[in-house]
Scaffold this motif. Structure first.
Motif, mmCIF file in Angstrom:
data_model
loop_
_atom_site.group_PDB
_atom_site.id
_atom_site.type_symbol
_atom_site.label_atom_id
_atom_site.label_comp_id
_atom_site.label_asym_id
_atom_site.label_seq_id
_atom_site.Cartn_x
_atom_site.Cartn_y
_atom_site.Cartn_z
ATOM 1 N N LEU A 151 98.248 24.647 -24.054
ATOM 2 C CA LEU A 151 98.789 25.252 -25.210
ATOM 3 C C LEU A 151 99.791 26.588 -24.503
ATOM 4 N N ASP A 152 99.439 26.960 -23.345
ATOM 5 C CA ASP A 152 100.466 27.907 -22.786
ATOM 6 C C ASP A 152 101.187 27.577 -21.781
ATOM 7 N N GLY A 153 100.923 26.493 -21.218
ATOM 8 C CA GLY A 153 101.849 25.954 -20.311
ATOM 9 C C GLY A 153 101.513 26.493 -18.689
ATOM 10 N N LEU A 154 100.658 26.903 -18.400
ATOM 11 C CA LEU A 154 100.236 27.851 -17.270
ATOM 12 C C LEU A 154 99.879 26.777 -16.176
ATOM 13 N N GLY A 155 100.286 27.180 -14.861
ATOM 14 C CA GLY A 155 99.915 25.944 -13.804
ATOM 15 C C GLY A 155 98.578 26.425 -13.224
ATOM 16 N N HIS A 156 98.291 25.624 -12.364
ATOM 17 C CA HIS A 156 96.825 25.732 -11.665
ATOM 18 C C HIS A 156 96.656 26.913 -11.094
ATOM 19 N N ALA A 157 97.591 27.472 -10.228
ATOM 20 C CA ALA A 157 97.309 28.737 -9.515
ATOM 21 C C ALA A 157 97.160 29.982 -10.587
ATOM 22 N N GLU A 158 97.951 30.026 -11.567
ATOM 23 C CA GLU A 158 97.952 31.115 -12.448
ATOM 24 C C GLU A 158 96.699 31.182 -13.237
ATOM 25 N N ILE A 159 96.144 29.867 -13.677
ATOM 26 C CA ILE A 159 94.896 29.913 -14.521
ATOM 27 C C ILE A 159 93.807 30.396 -13.447
ATOM 28 N N ALA A 160 93.804 29.699 -12.089
ATOM 29 C CA ALA A 160 92.655 30.143 -11.157
ATOM 30 C C ALA A 160 92.708 31.659 -11.158
ATOM 31 N N ASN A 161 93.809 32.355 -11.001
ATOM 32 C CA ASN A 161 93.912 33.781 -10.743
ATOM 33 C C ASN A 161 93.679 34.550 -12.144
ATOM 34 N N ARG A 162 93.841 33.980 -13.338
ATOM 35 C CA ARG A 162 93.246 34.720 -14.540
ATOM 36 C C ARG A 162 91.557 34.596 -14.477
ATOM 37 N N LEU A 163 91.080 33.116 -14.253
ATOM 38 C CA LEU A 163 89.888 32.920 -14.280
ATOM 39 C C LEU A 163 88.923 33.280 -13.156
ATOM 40 N N GLY A 164 89.431 33.758 -12.231
ATOM 41 C CA GLY A 164 88.784 34.054 -10.948
ATOM 42 C C GLY A 164 88.025 32.947 -10.299
ATOM 43 N N VAL A 165 88.710 31.846 -10.147
ATOM 44 C CA VAL A 165 88.093 30.662 -9.664
ATOM 45 C C VAL A 165 89.218 29.993 -8.803
ATOM 46 N N SER A 166 88.764 28.781 -8.019
ATOM 47 C CA SER A 166 89.691 28.166 -7.088
ATOM 48 C C SER A 166 90.607 27.420 -7.840
ATOM 49 N N VAL A 167 91.698 26.966 -7.387
ATOM 50 C CA VAL A 167 92.384 25.924 -7.822
ATOM 51 C C VAL A 167 91.956 24.606 -7.952
ATOM 52 N N PRO A 168 91.068 24.014 -6.864
ATOM 53 C CA PRO A 168 90.324 22.890 -7.292
ATOM 54 C C PRO A 168 89.266 23.103 -8.545
ATOM 55 N N ARG A 169 88.738 24.264 -8.506
ATOM 56 C CA ARG A 169 87.948 24.322 -9.886
ATOM 57 C C ARG A 169 88.508 24.088 -11.113
ATOM 58 N N VAL A 170 89.853 24.746 -11.114
ATOM 59 C CA VAL A 170 90.838 24.665 -12.223
ATOM 60 C C VAL A 170 91.128 23.138 -12.720
ATOM 61 N N ARG A 171 91.151 22.312 -11.513
ATOM 62 C CA ARG A 171 91.515 20.761 -11.496
ATOM 63 C C ARG A 171 90.262 20.092 -12.177
ATOM 64 N N GLN A 172 89.108 20.568 -11.763
ATOM 65 C CA GLN A 172 87.934 20.061 -12.408
ATOM 66 C C GLN A 172 87.649 20.273 -13.872
ATOM 67 N N TYR A 173 88.134 21.423 -14.153
ATOM 68 C CA TYR A 173 87.974 22.019 -15.552
ATOM 69 C C TYR A 173 88.956 21.245 -16.595
ATOM 70 N N LEU A 174 90.118 21.078 -15.892
ATOM 71 C CA LEU A 174 91.232 20.318 -16.675
ATOM 72 C C LEU A 174 90.704 18.918 -16.772
ATOM 73 N N ALA A 175 90.200 18.449 -15.791
ATOM 74 C CA ALA A 175 89.559 16.934 -16.016
ATOM 75 C C ALA A 175 88.437 16.865 -16.917
ATOM 76 N N GLN A 176 87.700 17.756 -17.074
ATOM 77 C CA GLN A 176 86.821 17.755 -18.005
ATOM 78 C C GLN A 176 87.200 18.069 -19.468
ATOM 79 N N GLY A 177 88.360 18.749 -19.544
ATOM 80 C CA GLY A 177 89.123 19.026 -20.897
ATOM 81 C C GLY A 177 89.673 17.725 -21.237
ATOM 82 N N LEU A 178 90.408 17.004 -20.510
ATOM 83 C CA LEU A 178 90.985 15.722 -20.680
ATOM 84 C C LEU A 178 90.006 14.528 -21.239
#
Length: 172
Positions: free
Chosen positions: A133-160
């Motif tokens: 919805l906001d168009g944020l990239g993996h690194a920015e999401i990782a920074n906001r959530l306090g997690v690693s970029v690979p974890r963000v990828r896992q989260y996105l895969a779960q959502g998809l």
């Protein structure tokens, strides 16, 4: 039906007889729609019937209120989702707007996606929404959530995956 299930069904029947009118009044105050209040009242008791085992009930109205409040939150979230969709749709040129039947199908798909995204952890849901919805990239999401970029990828895969399930059913 086991003896325990029979007792639980009797207990729900007793709760229904003793507290349905009170619950309906409580829901009407919160909804201002007698038909929706009736639906949510029935859904509350249906949730009780579907429980594997009922807890010991010292305060039955507190339990009914807790279940009904959760149903209210779901109702208001779905209503907001529908309003947002219809508002966005109204901004489209008339020639690009789907017909009424397609709109209903799209709304149902949105409700199912919303329901399934609601089963994700709060961080997975936030990551997915930040990205889609906001168009944020993996690194920015990782920074906001306090997690690693690979974890963000896992989260996105779960959502998809949840979106896929909502639209097409479980993969075989």
């Amino acid at each position: 039906m086991s003896a325990g299930e029979s007792l639980d069904h009797q207990l729900v029947g007793s709760l229904y007889r003793d507290h349905r009118a009170w619950l309906l009044t409580w829901l009407r105050k919160n909804l201002h729609c007698p038909q929706r209040a009736e639906d949510l009242s029935q859904d509350t008791f249906l949730r009780l019937l579907n429980k594997q085992q009922l807890p010991a009930l010292r305060e039955p109205r507190a339990l009914l209120t807790t279940i009904a409040r959760g149903l209210l939150v779901d109702h208001f979230r779905r209503s907001a989702l529908e309003r947002n969709y219809l508002d966005e749709l109204a901004q489209q040129p008339p020639a690009e707007q789907p017909d009424v039947e397609e709109q209903a199908l799209l709304l149902e798909a949105l409700r199912e996606i919303d329901r399934l995204l609601g089963t994700l952890s709060s961080k997975a849901r936030a990551a997915f929404l930040y990205n889609r919805l906001d168009g944020l990239g993996h690194a920015e999401i990782a920074n906001r959530l306090g997690v690693s970029v690979p974890r963000v990828r896992q989260y996105l895969a779960q959502g998809l995956r949840q979106c896929y399930v909502a639209l097409y059913g479980e993969p075989r």
